[in-house]
Scaffold this motif. Structure first.
Motif, PDB file in Angstrom:
ATOM      1  N   ASN A  34       0.854  -1.173   0.000  1.00  0.00           N
ATOM      2  CA  ASN A  34       0.000   0.000   0.000  1.00  0.00           C
ATOM      3  C   ASN A  34       0.893   1.226   0.000  1.00  0.00           C
ATOM      4  OD1 ASN A  34      -1.775   2.058   0.432  1.00  0.00           O
ATOM      5  ND2 ASN A  34      -2.862   1.076   2.124  1.00  0.00           N
ATOM      6  N   ASP A  45       0.084   4.227  -0.938  1.00  0.00           N
ATOM      7  CA  ASP A  45      -0.636   5.470  -0.647  1.00  0.00           C
ATOM      8  C   ASP A  45      -0.460   5.913   0.798  1.00  0.00           C
ATOM      9  OD1 ASP A  45      -1.617   5.621  -3.228  1.00  0.00           O
ATOM     10  OD2 ASP A  45      -3.411   4.453  -2.744  1.00  0.00           O
ATOM     11  N   ASN A  46      -0.178   4.990   1.701  1.00  0.00           N
ATOM     12  CA  ASN A  46      -0.072   5.324   3.107  1.00  0.00           C
ATOM     13  C   ASN A  46       1.377   5.416   3.577  1.00  0.00           C
ATOM     14  OD1 ASN A  46      -2.835   5.452   3.486  1.00  0.00           O
ATOM     15  ND2 ASN A  46      -2.991   3.258   3.858  1.00  0.00           N
ATOM     16  N   GLN A  47       2.319   5.554   2.667  1.00  0.00           N
ATOM     17  CA  GLN A  47       3.737   5.670   3.039  1.00  0.00           C
ATOM     18  C   GLN A  47       4.000   7.049   3.622  1.00  0.00           C
ATOM     19  OE1 GLN A  47       6.133   3.255   2.756  1.00  0.00           O
ATOM     20  NE2 GLN A  47       4.432   1.904   2.296  1.00  0.00           N
TER      21      GLN A  47
END
Length: 105
Positions: free
Chosen positions: A100, A102-104
């Motif tokens: 995922n 996008d949540n880095q």
């Protein structure tokens, strides 16, 4: 590819006399000798470690080579035991896993 190349914590494997003997010879730990054997066999090794010291030790295996005689000694150890057994479900989950991004942070 070698999953659990250190026997998934199996002390009977790590404590084999040959690893202590070769560890003394090369000034390395038994784990480093095992990992080096895997590398010299042409395997990709994936050792797990949670302690920083062990992670550093796992990487510090490229400054020596095991001799052909050393390799033969290690090859004679055969516990007839698999430490990683893959199921079809695990393979499907692994093959379809996506990070995922996008949540880095």
């Amino acid at each position: 590819m070698s999953w659990y190349p250190l026997g998934h914590g199996d002390k009977t494997l790590i404590n084999e006399d040959v690893f202590a003997e070769l560890g003394s010879k090369y000034n390395k730990t038994s784990a480093q000798i095992i990992l080096k054997w895997h590398i010299q066999m042409g395997f990709i090794v994936i050792p797990g470690a949670s302690k920083e010291e062990h992670i550093k030790q796992n990487i510090a295996i490229f400054d020596f080579e095991l001799t052909a005689e050393d390799m033969k000694k290690i090859a004679q150890i055969n516990k007839n035991k698999r430490y990683y057994i893959r199921t079809d479900e695990q393979l499907i989950n692994f093959a379809s896993w996506m990070p995922n991004l996008d949540n880095q942070k």
